[in-house]
Write a protein that holds these residues in place. Sequence first.
Motif, PDB file in Angstrom:
ATOM      1  N   ASP A  70       0.841  -1.201   0.000  1.00 37.83           N
ATOM      2  CA  ASP A  70       0.000   0.000   0.000  1.00 37.83           C
ATOM      3  C   ASP A  70       0.874   1.248   0.000  1.00 37.83           C
ATOM      4  OD1 ASP A  70      -2.605  -1.187   0.060  1.00 37.83           O
ATOM      5  OD2 ASP A  70      -2.168  -1.827   2.103  1.00 37.83           O
ATOM      6  N   PRO A  71       1.032   1.886  -1.161  1.00 39.25           N
ATOM      7  CA  PRO A  71       1.878   3.072  -1.233  1.00 39.25           C
ATOM      8  C   PRO A  71       1.099   4.350  -0.936  1.00 39.25           C
ATOM      9  CG  PRO A  71       1.131   2.494  -3.422  1.00 39.25           C
ATOM     10  CD  PRO A  71       0.465   1.528  -2.477  1.00 39.25           C
ATOM     11  N   PHE A  72       1.803   5.439  -0.728  1.00 39.53           N
ATOM     12  CA  PHE A  72       1.256   6.812  -0.722  1.00 39.53           C
ATOM     13  C   PHE A  72       0.346   7.147   0.461  1.00 39.53           C
ATOM     14  CE2 PHE A  72       1.472   5.801  -5.460  1.00 39.53           C
ATOM     15  CZ  PHE A  72       2.784   6.204  -5.566  1.00 39.53           C
ATOM     16  N   ILE A  73       0.163   6.234   1.398  1.00 38.87           N
ATOM     17  CA  ILE A  73      -0.648   6.545   2.584  1.00 38.87           C
ATOM     18  C   ILE A  73       0.083   5.984   3.791  1.00 38.87           C
ATOM     19  CG2 ILE A  73      -2.887   6.239   3.743  1.00 38.87           C
ATOM     20  CD1 ILE A  73      -4.029   5.682   0.906  1.00 38.87           C
ATOM     21  N   THR A 158      -0.766   9.260 -10.930  1.00 40.46           N
ATOM     22  CA  THR A 158      -0.406  10.679 -10.988  1.00 40.46           C
ATOM     23  C   THR A 158      -1.550  11.634 -10.644  1.00 40.46           C
ATOM     24  OG1 THR A 158       0.749  12.315 -12.325  1.00 40.46           O
ATOM     25  CG2 THR A 158      -0.803  10.896 -13.517  1.00 40.46           C
ATOM     26  N   ARG A 159      -2.779  11.313 -11.123  1.00 37.33           N
ATOM     27  CA  ARG A 159      -3.897  12.242 -10.879  1.00 37.33           C
ATOM     28  C   ARG A 159      -4.234  12.356  -9.401  1.00 37.33           C
ATOM     29  NH1 ARG A 159      -7.475   9.619 -15.583  1.00 37.33           N
ATOM     30  NH2 ARG A 159      -6.631  10.812 -17.325  1.00 37.33           N
ATOM     31  N   ALA A 160      -3.943  11.300  -8.644  1.00 31.58           N
ATOM     32  CA  ALA A 160      -4.259  11.336  -7.215  1.00 31.58           C
ATOM     33  C   ALA A 160      -3.028  11.736  -6.399  1.00 31.58           C
ATOM     34  CB  ALA A 160      -4.786   9.971  -6.769  1.00 31.58           C
ATOM     35  N   THR A 163       2.888  14.592  -8.261  1.00 31.30           N
ATOM     36  CA  THR A 163       3.389  15.890  -7.808  1.00 31.30           C
ATOM     37  C   THR A 163       2.456  17.047  -8.203  1.00 31.30           C
ATOM     38  OG1 THR A 163       4.775  15.839  -9.773  1.00 31.30           O
ATOM     39  CG2 THR A 163       5.846  15.257  -7.708  1.00 31.30           C
ATOM     40  N   LYS A 164       1.597  16.794  -9.193  1.00 35.80           N
ATOM     41  CA  LYS A 164       0.606  17.819  -9.569  1.00 35.80           C
ATOM     42  C   LYS A 164      -0.810  17.280  -9.369  1.00 35.80           C
ATOM     43  CE  LYS A 164       3.620  20.018 -12.900  1.00 35.80           C
ATOM     44  NZ  LYS A 164       4.270  19.610 -14.107  1.00 35.80           N
ATOM     45  N   GLY A 165      -0.919  16.243  -8.600  1.00 35.71           N
ATOM     46  CA  GLY A 165      -2.211  15.572  -8.436  1.00 35.71           C
ATOM     47  C   GLY A 165      -3.136  16.262  -7.438  1.00 35.71           C
ATOM     48  N   ILE A 166      -4.282  15.643  -7.250  1.00 33.62           N
ATOM     49  CA  ILE A 166      -5.328  16.222  -6.393  1.00 33.62           C
ATOM     50  C   ILE A 166      -4.812  16.478  -4.977  1.00 33.62           C
ATOM     51  CG2 ILE A 166      -7.525  15.613  -5.234  1.00 33.62           C
ATOM     52  CD1 ILE A 166      -8.239  14.144  -7.891  1.00 33.62           C
ATOM     53  N   PHE A 167      -4.090  15.485  -4.415  1.00 35.87           N
ATOM     54  CA  PHE A 167      -3.641  15.648  -3.022  1.00 35.87           C
ATOM     55  C   PHE A 167      -2.532  16.704  -2.917  1.00 35.87           C
ATOM     56  CE2 PHE A 167      -5.370  11.216  -2.819  1.00 35.87           C
ATOM     57  CZ  PHE A 167      -6.414  11.502  -1.951  1.00 35.87           C
ATOM     58  N   ALA A 168      -1.707  16.836  -3.970  1.00 38.05           N
ATOM     59  CA  ALA A 168      -0.639  17.844  -3.942  1.00 38.05           C
ATOM     60  C   ALA A 168      -1.231  19.253  -3.914  1.00 38.05           C
ATOM     61  CB  ALA A 168       0.268  17.674  -5.159  1.00 38.05           C
ATOM     62  N   VAL A 180       2.470  12.419  -1.114  1.00 40.08           N
ATOM     63  CA  VAL A 180       2.587  12.806  -2.528  1.00 40.08           C
ATOM     64  C   VAL A 180       4.011  12.491  -2.973  1.00 40.08           C
ATOM     65  CG1 VAL A 180       2.726  14.837  -4.020  1.00 40.08           C
ATOM     66  CG2 VAL A 180       0.791  14.570  -2.450  1.00 40.08           C
ATOM     67  N   SER A 181       4.167  11.903  -4.177  1.00 35.51           N
ATOM     68  CA  SER A 181       5.509  11.453  -4.559  1.00 35.51           C
ATOM     69  C   SER A 181       5.686  11.443  -6.079  1.00 35.51           C
ATOM     70  CB  SER A 181       5.702  10.033  -4.009  1.00 35.51           C
ATOM     71  OG  SER A 181       6.764   9.394  -4.641  1.00 35.51           O
ATOM     72  N   PRO A 182       6.917  11.741  -6.563  1.00 32.75           N
ATOM     73  CA  PRO A 182       7.182  11.603  -8.006  1.00 32.75           C
ATOM     74  C   PRO A 182       7.002  10.161  -8.474  1.00 32.75           C
ATOM     75  CG  PRO A 182       9.085  12.580  -6.845  1.00 32.75           C
ATOM     76  CD  PRO A 182       8.082  12.237  -5.801  1.00 32.75           C
TER      77      PRO A 182
END
Length: 283
Positions: A70-73, A158-160, A163-168, A180-182
């Motif tokens: 589970d990444p990004f959280i 990317t959309r979530a 680096t330019k996504g919703i959470f960013a 948030v991560s590249p």
Amino acid sequence: MSGPIEVLPEPSGFGAQVRGLDLSRPLPAEALEAVKAAWARHAVLAFPDQPLTLDELEAFTLQIGPFGEDPFIKPMPGHPNVLELRREADETATNFGAGWHSDWSFQEKPPAATILRSEVVPPVGGDTLFCDCARAYEALSPAFQRMLEGLRAVHSATRAYGTKGIFARETQKRTMEIIVSPEADKALTHPLVRTHPVTGRKALYVSPVYTTGIEGLTVAESKAILSFLFAHMTQDQFVHRHRWAPGMVLLWDNRCTAHFAEGGYDGHLRVMHRTTVAGEVPV
Ligand code: SIN
């Protein structure tokens, strides 16, 4: 004590409620096989009245299969494989999961299953919607099915989480710690139609959150096909609405479904605990 297993399917056959089991203890082999068979048949299984601890939730997950990644959280302290999906009563940021998606489909081996257990259920809203991507595929014309079968869809987080996504870009308070991560800006491809490794059924494997295009097609061509598919698969006839009660365990199959976490509970706390089960490279 686990009693005789009772599987109560939705009239469409997509989604079922399972009674008669105590998921806080290891399931006897026969009961586990019955759960796996019901899961393959109905894709989304709800087990009401399961007051599990986090350790018990982890142990149940491991009976279905090894943990997924589970990444990004940020996971729960002391429980690296459990995410807490928590939205406080005073949060105004969009609720987590509020877009149709199949979990982590941007991974090389996306999770086969997600298991979600309700801790605190708001008095209104907060349902989870599922669409049956196998039946949606089967409802397409044979000519369109043939055209889709040769295609590979591009998946990215990317959309979530990019680096330019919703959470960013989010400015409102969020209790869940999103990373948030590249890494999230990377992309890979999977077959647009995948075959379920257990049932052999074909299913659409695309979603508006994580599918960003179709390999080899122009942006306009991809957009036309994907917009049609997103509208097609999320029609009422393919959607099962799951209504939560406290202490419910939900087990779903990411290989033949997509889901959407509905909001509508501003002013109320909602807390869920989530694990994933590792999957295979989609074919
Ligand atoms: C998710 O895993 O997408 C969230 C589902 C939910 O909170 O209902």
